[in-house]
Design a protein around this motif. Sequence first.
Motif, PDB file in Angstrom:
ATOM      1  N   GLN A  74      10.607  -7.553  -2.553  1.00  0.00           N
ATOM      2  CA  GLN A  74      10.936  -6.730  -1.478  1.00  0.00           C
ATOM      3  C   GLN A  74      11.685  -6.950  -0.462  1.00  0.00           C
ATOM      4  OE1 GLN A  74       6.884  -6.572  -0.566  1.00  0.00           O
ATOM      5  NE2 GLN A  74       6.642  -6.854  -2.730  1.00  0.00           N
ATOM      6  N   LYS A 122       0.930  -1.172   0.048  1.00  0.00           N
ATOM      7  CA  LYS A 122       0.081  -0.021   0.016  1.00  0.00           C
ATOM      8  C   LYS A 122       0.783   1.351   0.273  1.00  0.00           C
ATOM      9  CE  LYS A 122      -3.971   2.139   2.594  1.00  0.00           C
ATOM     10  NZ  LYS A 122      -3.074   3.378   2.892  1.00  0.00           N
ATOM     11  N   GLY A 123       1.904   1.129   0.537  1.00  0.00           N
ATOM     12  CA  GLY A 123       2.846   2.435   0.820  1.00  0.00           C
ATOM     13  C   GLY A 123       3.162   2.903  -0.480  1.00  0.00           C
ATOM     14  N   TRP A 124       3.513   1.964  -1.480  1.00  0.00           N
ATOM     15  CA  TRP A 124       4.036   2.291  -2.697  1.00  0.00           C
ATOM     16  C   TRP A 124       2.858   2.792  -3.696  1.00  0.00           C
ATOM     17  CZ3 TRP A 124       7.142  -2.813  -4.132  1.00  0.00           C
ATOM     18  CH2 TRP A 124       8.460  -2.704  -3.473  1.00  0.00           C
ATOM     19  N   LYS A 141      15.842  -9.659  -8.161  1.00  0.00           N
ATOM     20  CA  LYS A 141      15.767  -8.429  -8.668  1.00  0.00           C
ATOM     21  C   LYS A 141      14.529  -7.782  -7.991  1.00  0.00           C
ATOM     22  CE  LYS A 141      16.454  -5.058 -12.044  1.00  0.00           C
ATOM     23  NZ  LYS A 141      16.326  -4.647 -13.641  1.00  0.00           N
ATOM     24  N   TYR A 142      13.400  -8.295  -7.992  1.00  0.00           N
ATOM     25  CA  TYR A 142      11.983  -7.710  -7.964  1.00  0.00           C
ATOM     26  C   TYR A 142      11.617  -7.795  -6.457  1.00  0.00           C
ATOM     27  CZ  TYR A 142      11.949  -6.106 -12.826  1.00  0.00           C
ATOM     28  OH  TYR A 142      12.441  -5.657 -14.038  1.00  0.00           O
ATOM     29  N   PRO A 146       6.011  -4.392 -11.804  1.00  0.00           N
ATOM     30  CA  PRO A 146       7.297  -4.942 -11.262  1.00  0.00           C
ATOM     31  C   PRO A 146       7.308  -5.648  -9.737  1.00  0.00           C
ATOM     32  CG  PRO A 146       7.441  -2.582 -11.956  1.00  0.00           C
ATOM     33  CD  PRO A 146       6.013  -3.242 -12.163  1.00  0.00           C
ATOM     34  N   ALA A 147       6.232  -5.101  -9.082  1.00  0.00           N
ATOM     35  CA  ALA A 147       6.143  -5.527  -7.672  1.00  0.00           C
ATOM     36  C   ALA A 147       5.566  -6.903  -7.717  1.00  0.00           C
ATOM     37  CB  ALA A 147       5.478  -4.779  -6.759  1.00  0.00           C
ATOM     38  N   ILE A 201       5.039   0.366 -10.959  1.00  0.00           N
ATOM     39  CA  ILE A 201       5.097  -0.374  -9.731  1.00  0.00           C
ATOM     40  C   ILE A 201       4.294  -1.585  -9.505  1.00  0.00           C
ATOM     41  CG2 ILE A 201       4.328   0.386  -7.237  1.00  0.00           C
ATOM     42  CD1 ILE A 201       4.828   3.044  -7.766  1.00  0.00           C
TER      43      ILE A 201
END
Lengths: 242, 246
Positions: B246, B143-145, B243-244, B166-167, B163
């Motif tokens: 978190q 949610k922050g993103w 790479k992706y 990729p996430a 966002i």
Amino acid sequence: MSTSVGIHIKGSASIAGKQLFEPLNMHIKAGQWSCLLGPSGVGKSTLLYLLSDLASHVNFDGTIVADDGLPLAGRISYMAQTDLLMPWLSILDNTLIGQRLRGDKPDIDKAEKLLAGLGLSEHSKHHPSQLSGGQRQRVALARTLMEEKEIVLLDEPFSALDARTRADMQELSAQWLEGKTVLHVTHDPAEAARLGEQIFLLSESGLRQMEVPTGAIVRPVDDPDTLACQGQLLKILREVDS
Amino acid sequence: MKYFFRILISALLIILAWQALVTFADLPHFILPSPFKVVDTLWELRELIASHALVTAIEILLGLLIGTVLGGLTAIWLARSKIARYLVKPVLVLTQALPVFALAPLFTLWLGYGMESKILVAVLIIYFPVASAFFDGLMQTPKGWLDLGKVMGAAPRQLQWRIQIPAALPSFASGLRLAAVYAPIGAIIGEWVGASEGLGYLMLLANGRAKIDLMFAALLVLAVMTLLLHYAVGKFCDVLVKKYKQ
């Protein structure tokens, strides 16, 4: 550069019919650093969400207006407790994310200058995972500054840092955000005493404006007046908490 | 390298056990041929087996590619449109109630004995795990993103592209890993139902003529192909996740 603007918040907020805090009347002065203290769960962050129009789940009964009467949308940037860096982007690209998200042409020169100013030049090609917590928050600050907004909302951005890095970040942020209207939500009385040009305390019974130590910000960590204010704030915070 | 070494050890153990079984249980070669006999047949009929293997490999790869692309696009579409979620998602789940294998004869009827019907079986098997895993990832963007993006005035399309997608790539990778397991199954099932080429066809043919050594040789080639596919897709997924994540 943009000029700064004050904000007037008047009203009360509720979530699913449950009132968060008593009706408040808060004036965040233009170009000043305002700290908002208060116990957890009282709605400090909700207030930031309301200002940035992210609080779709909150029912706000009242008005939020900028001193110049213009809408707030598009004049705010925001820094959260976590750095919110995208792990797949380089530090430079993280700094440019706002422009990219809006579909603007990224100003790489400006981003590189900002990163250099914040001592991050050598990291611009690195990825967030290669940086320490303090460095990552500095990147988040660079990203915030890149936005060049008049109003900056800070949601406990330094709370996860160790004491020394936190003090460094406080100084760096105050230096770089000078002249902007800052609303800084924090649970740390020491931080409020160091940085606040206005200090508010929000509790269930409503909003109180606290006295501010003498001296310009950032106040030294060992300044007697600042320390006294910190003690006083903590005392009141404990009273309202219990 | 370590990975291959481990596989080599496991394979050697299996071959040893296999040979022991043949020797000590005194099994006739039309029930279980010895590993040496299988290798012998593999070498002798290498051209025949290779030509069939090529067909199956193409079916698997095309099935994987098309299924992954379609599944990925569906996930993005569902994530973007509330109406699509409301109308299409239940249908998607419903289609999973039908075993794709049961549809294979129909595809052969409609598309014939060529590669198309096999590719379609593979596509249908792969499609759902990819779409489902990727969609879940797309709906779980931190949610922050999203908040940060909204405060920055992100255009919805940019928010999704820069966002959300990729996430969600690590979730996509877990779907893709499953797809790599399913793709060969799809192609072989398709070939069993009705084909004129491919390793599955060759195995059925060999079985019917009691050429069990040929059947095993084809099976061996299929196993190697599948392992290679797992390895390649796994490596690719590792890169995505590293790479992706978190």
